[in-house]
Design an enzyme around this catalytic site. Structure first.
Site, mmCIF file in Angstrom:
data_model
loop_
_atom_site.group_PDB
_atom_site.id
_atom_site.type_symbol
_atom_site.label_atom_id
_atom_site.label_comp_id
_atom_site.label_asym_id
_atom_site.label_seq_id
_atom_site.Cartn_x
_atom_site.Cartn_y
_atom_site.Cartn_z
ATOM 1 N N HIS A 171 0.807 -1.132 -0.073
ATOM 2 C CA HIS A 171 -0.099 0.105 -0.161
ATOM 3 C C HIS A 171 0.972 1.336 0.048
ATOM 4 C CE1 HIS A 171 -2.644 2.949 1.666
ATOM 5 N NE2 HIS A 171 -3.887 2.120 1.461
ATOM 6 N N ASP A 248 3.272 -4.399 7.907
ATOM 7 C CA ASP A 248 1.935 -3.546 7.730
ATOM 8 C C ASP A 248 0.921 -4.801 7.860
ATOM 9 O OD1 ASP A 248 -0.413 -2.558 6.906
ATOM 10 O OD2 ASP A 248 0.705 -1.379 5.021
ATOM 11 N N GLN A 251 -4.389 -5.314 7.027
ATOM 12 C CA GLN A 251 -5.501 -6.426 6.419
ATOM 13 C C GLN A 251 -5.222 -7.624 7.089
ATOM 14 O OE1 GLN A 251 -8.030 -5.451 4.732
ATOM 15 N NE2 GLN A 251 -6.804 -3.553 3.822
ATOM 16 N N LYS A 274 -10.538 -0.727 10.434
ATOM 17 C CA LYS A 274 -10.711 -1.890 9.440
ATOM 18 C C LYS A 274 -10.988 -3.247 10.287
ATOM 19 C CE LYS A 274 -7.142 -0.074 6.096
ATOM 20 N NZ LYS A 274 -7.894 0.305 5.058
ATOM 21 N N CYS A 413 -4.600 2.353 -3.706
ATOM 22 C CA CYS A 413 -3.435 2.973 -3.174
ATOM 23 C C CYS A 413 -2.409 1.904 -3.344
ATOM 24 C CB CYS A 413 -3.838 3.237 -1.675
ATOM 25 S SG CYS A 413 -4.875 4.404 -1.299
#
Ligand code: PLP
Length: 456
Positions: A171, A248, A251, A274, A413
């Site tokens: 991202h 990261d 997700q 999220k 993104c």
């Protein structure tokens, strides 16, 4: 297209739409087994491990209809998620009964607010298996967390000729801060290209590591393709090369069990919105020894021990990295979301999403001109990115929206990933615990109807 045009388009379209699925978990028809294989409904139904209907009842927004009384089907969960009643209630209660600034007063409300805020930190610590609560820094989101590391750790540890290793699937939040760091410090950003086979990708990643690599920063799950990276092995390889690691996990944390000690990573970032929580709150996890050695990123109230005319002495962790009034009520909302998800169980949530992805792969396979992007579904979280040849993605997304399906269109993104895939954009359906097999079926039928309509 403005809303009046959309309304007219809907009027035209409603006569030619395909069957609209009702929201239900079971029903007639076939469901998908492993990628491309089709399984009978009862077989797949037997794999569903929790009662989606009762989960859906916890989310007020899922009961609403849009346009002309169409049920809302929310497949934009990689972007942001909806909120259960418990999160809304926890935040409202905080505003109604306990609201005050934290760590700044000795009065009753401030003490209560401070206790609730620190309890939220403890909830997040347990959620990701960190050793100490002060290794949890509240930020405004994943983007802010990565920028914090790139600025504070990066400026102090990365110099001319050093390398920062990313993957091509990152991202922009996990690209631009490193590009900015590289520009400031004369370093180089390298990208590991991917084949979407975890073993082969681990090998490519290994080959890109060298004694020049200061940090490897990569996502646990791609926000476009749902690709699940072999995180533990990548962290071990980076560590062997002497590099630090930042995961990261925007997700990942919302969907699967996460344990930073098992992964062995140095830093990890994710966002509250999220995972059923509010916007404006995110988390940076960092190993104590690293956070301790890092200079503060933002200066201001709360992050100091003392200030004189000549300078300041920074405070202890975690206050050192939480300058100013923090997102107090948002932290309480995030903790309520974490409690809600933990009670259901992350194993069961990821299993549910796996079933939805299998079904989506099998059903999309029946639609000519649809290309599913990235890995086989065995290597995926609950995200399906795809392209459709010969039809405008924009028109398709609008038609799907008019049928009640919220999906995302664009580069998500992740422009370097799309450049790598030779695409300008993609469509993305991303699932969460409240989505159903019937919604997946209805989506594919709506897609087929839209294609028929657009092709005339
Ligand atoms: C993998 C990944 N990283 C980072 C981000 C940025 O998150 P935020 O906008 O909450 O900072 C996102 C958001 O879509 C994401 O999916």
């Amino acid at each position: 297209m403005d809303s009046a045009q959309r309304y007219n388009e809907e009027k035209k379209y409603s006569g030619s739409s395909g069957p609209r699925a009702t929201i239900r978990l079971s029903g007639g028809g076939r469901y998908a087994g492993s990628c491309g294989q089709v399984m009978m409904n009862a077989e797949l139904q037997a794999q569903v491990t929790f009662d989606v209907a009762s989960i859906r009842a916890d989310f007020p927004i899922l009961a609403r209809t849009i346009y002309r009384q169409r049920p809302l089907v929310y497949f934009d969960n990689a972007s942001t998620t909806q909120h259960p009643q418990t999160v809304l209630a926890a935040m409202e209660r905080m505003y109604r009964e306990r609201y005050a600034n934290v760590h700044r007063g000795i009065h009753y409300l401030s003490e209560q607010a401070s206790a609730a805020y620190e309890a939220a930190r403890e909830t997040v610590r347990a959620l990701i298996g960190a050793e100490r609560a002060h290794e949890i820094i509240f930020t405004s989101g994943t983007t802010a967390s990565i920028n914090l590391v790139a600025r504070s750790w990066g400026d102090a540890n990365v110099g001319p000729g050093d390398e920062i290793l990313l993957t091509i699937a990152e991202h922009h939040s996990n690209i631009v801060p490193w590009q900015q760091l590289a520009a400031r410090r004369g370093a180089l950003v390298r990208f590991c290209e991917l084949s979407f086979d975890p073993e082969a990708d681990l090998e490519s990643f290994r080959r890109q590591l060298s004694s020049k690599t200061r940090i490897a920063a990569f996502s646990a799950v791609s926000n476009v393709l749902g690709y699940r990276f072999p995180v533990k092995e990548m962290v071990a390889a980076a560590r062997q090369a002497g590099a630090r690691t930042l995961i990261d996990a925007a997700q990942h944390v919302p969907h699967e069990p996460t344990n930073v000690r098992d992964w062995g990573c140095d830093f990890l970032a994710f966002s509250g919105h999220k995972m059923l929580g509010p916007t404006g709150i995110g988390v940076l996890y960092g190993k104590e020894s690293l956070l301790d050695a890092m200079p503060p990123f933002l200066g201001g109230g709360s992050m100091i021990q003392s200030v004189t005319r000549d300078g300041f002495v920074p405070g202890e962790l975690p206050a050192k990295f939480e300058a100013g009034t923090p997102p107090i009520v948002e932290a309480i909302g995030l903790a309520a979301a974490a409690d809600y998800l933990s009670e259901i169980g992350f194993e069961r949530i990821s299993e549910h999403e796996r079933i939805l992805v299998q079904r989506m792969h099998a059903r999309l396979g029946e639609v000519a001109a649809v290309h599913i992007l990235g890995p086989a579904c065995a290597h995926k979280g609950g995200i399906v990115g795809f392209g459709v040849t010969g039809t405008s993605h924009f028109d398709l997304a609008v038609h799907l929206d008019l049928q009640g399906y919220a999906v995302r269109l664009g580069h998500h993104c992740a422009m370097p990933l799309h450049q790598f895939l030779g695409r300008h954009d993609s469509l993305r359906a991303s699932f969460y615990l409240y989505n159903t097999l019937a919604e997946v079926d209805g989506f594919v039928e709506a897609l087929q109807a839209a294609l028929q309509h657009l092709r005339g």
